[in-house]
Design a protein around this motif. Structure first.
Motif, PDB file in Angstrom:
ATOM      1  N   ALA A  71      -3.198   1.024  -4.044  1.00 30.93           N
ATOM      2  CA  ALA A  71      -2.817   1.259  -2.646  1.00 30.93           C
ATOM      3  C   ALA A  71      -4.001   1.021  -1.719  1.00 30.93           C
ATOM      4  O   ALA A  71      -3.877   0.352  -0.679  1.00 30.93           O
ATOM      5  N   ALA A  72      -5.170   1.552  -2.090  1.00 28.27           N
ATOM      6  CA  ALA A  72      -6.363   1.373  -1.256  1.00 28.27           C
ATOM      7  C   ALA A  72      -6.720  -0.104  -1.122  1.00 28.27           C
ATOM      8  O   ALA A  72      -7.138  -0.559  -0.047  1.00 28.27           O
ATOM      9  N   GLY A  78      -5.612   5.772   3.942  1.00 27.97           N
ATOM     10  CA  GLY A  78      -5.393   5.490   2.530  1.00 27.97           C
ATOM     11  C   GLY A  78      -6.628   5.007   1.800  1.00 27.97           C
ATOM     12  O   GLY A  78      -6.569   4.728   0.597  1.00 27.97           O
ATOM     13  N   ASP A 125      -0.316   4.783  -7.763  1.00 31.20           N
ATOM     14  CA  ASP A 125      -1.564   4.072  -8.050  1.00 31.20           C
ATOM     15  C   ASP A 125      -2.389   4.029  -6.761  1.00 31.20           C
ATOM     16  O   ASP A 125      -2.286   3.101  -5.956  1.00 31.20           O
ATOM     17  N   GLU A 126      -3.228   5.054  -6.564  1.00 34.29           N
ATOM     18  CA  GLU A 126      -3.992   5.149  -5.320  1.00 34.29           C
ATOM     19  C   GLU A 126      -5.032   4.039  -5.199  1.00 34.29           C
ATOM     20  O   GLU A 126      -5.340   3.593  -4.097  1.00 34.29           O
ATOM     21  N   TYR A 146       2.583   1.618  -3.529  1.00 35.15           N
ATOM     22  CA  TYR A 146       1.687   2.103  -4.571  1.00 35.15           C
ATOM     23  C   TYR A 146       1.275   3.554  -4.338  1.00 35.15           C
ATOM     24  O   TYR A 146       1.126   4.323  -5.288  1.00 35.15           O
ATOM     25  N   ARG A 147       1.111   3.931  -3.092  1.00 40.06           N
ATOM     26  CA  ARG A 147       0.703   5.310  -2.786  1.00 40.06           C
ATOM     27  C   ARG A 147       1.837   6.307  -3.009  1.00 40.06           C
ATOM     28  O   ARG A 147       1.643   7.351  -3.648  1.00 40.06           O
ATOM     29  N   ASP A 148       3.034   5.982  -2.499  1.00 38.77           N
ATOM     30  CA  ASP A 148       4.120   6.968  -2.465  1.00 38.77           C
ATOM     31  C   ASP A 148       5.070   6.894  -3.650  1.00 38.77           C
ATOM     32  O   ASP A 148       5.657   7.914  -4.029  1.00 38.77           O
ATOM     33  N   GLY A 205       0.814  -1.209   0.000  1.00 33.06           N
ATOM     34  CA  GLY A 205       0.000   0.000   0.000  1.00 33.06           C
ATOM     35  C   GLY A 205       0.850   1.261   0.000  1.00 33.06           C
ATOM     36  O   GLY A 205       0.592   2.215  -0.743  1.00 33.06           O
TER      37      GLY A 205
END
Length: 234
Positions: A158-159, A181, A154-155, A148-150, A145
């Motif tokens: 990540a979620a 997130g 790809d939010e 993918y977020r940072d 997560g």
């Protein structure tokens, strides 16, 4: 003496002199210590915070035949503590090639790649963890997560991993970050409705109520006037 013979004589003399002045290399003191003793000394050095020397002793213990599976966690620990992350990978990755199902070590390798800003290599290692671990580790989903977020931008992915982390470990140490997130509607955040602006798109607040009041007042006046008129007629 001819010149070529003189040169050869001087060269041989120089070689002989260098040979005579060369001091013998002292033996490595670790060569006389058993694998078990090397490991014990490395563990003690780690305990007192001498991580660089601890690494040397622990690595030597493995070379001398100490069980690699037992020494590797301690060796990785001292490398990380000494910020020798590249060295930690140099020890761990050949071991993982021989023991591909050691998912706890692979998770550590993934976190080291994250620290070295190697997001794709970290992602691949974490996906291998999810494939090989006997029980789905929540920490792998948390790391994915974050990646993918940072790093991978790809939010949505990540979620998905934060959601899975919370499903496995609803009270885990990263629960607050994982919840943050998720989309707002999943976090229970109320949707903000914009307030209307006075004077735009309708009557001012209270205008309708005032009109009703005035109408009621007018009705009352008319009734009283009619009553007075009737009384006068009588």
């Amino acid at each position: 003496m001819t010149r070529p013979l003189l040169v050869l004589t001087l060269v041989l003399a120089g070689c002989g002199g260098a040979e005579a002045s060369r001091e013998p290399v002292p033996p490595d003191p670790l060569d006389t210590i058993s694998a078990e003793e090397l490991y014990a000394r490395g563990a003690e050095l780690a305990r007192v915070g001498d991580f660089v020397r601890a690494e040397q002793y622990l690595a030597a213990s493995i070379e001398r035949g100490y069980p690699e599976s037992e020494a590797m966690p301690a060796l990785m620990h001292v490398c990380v503590q000494a910020s020798r992350l590249v060295a930690a990978l140099e020890y761990a990755e050949p071991y993982l090639a021989r023991h591909p199902n050691e998912w706890t070590l692979r998770m550590l390798v993934a976190s080291i790649h994250m620290g070295l800003e190697h997001p794709e290599r970290a992602r691949r290692e974490l996906e291998r963890v999810l494939e090989t671990a006997p029980e789905e580790p929540a920490q792998a989903h948390y790391f994915l997560g974050v990646l993918y977020r940072d790093e991978l931008g790809d939010e949505q992915a990540a979620a998905g991993h934060f959601r899975r982390y919370l499903a496995i470990a609803p009270e885990g140490e990263h629960r607050d970050e994982a919840r943050a997130g998720l989309p707002a509607e999943e976090r229970g955040v109320p949707r903000r409705v914009p307030m209307p602006i006075e004077g735009e798109g309708g009557a001012e607040p209270g205008a309708g109520a005032g009109s009703d009041s005035d109408s009621g007042s007018d009705s009352g006046s008319d009734s009283e006037s009619d009553s007075e008129s009737d009384s006068g007629s009588d």
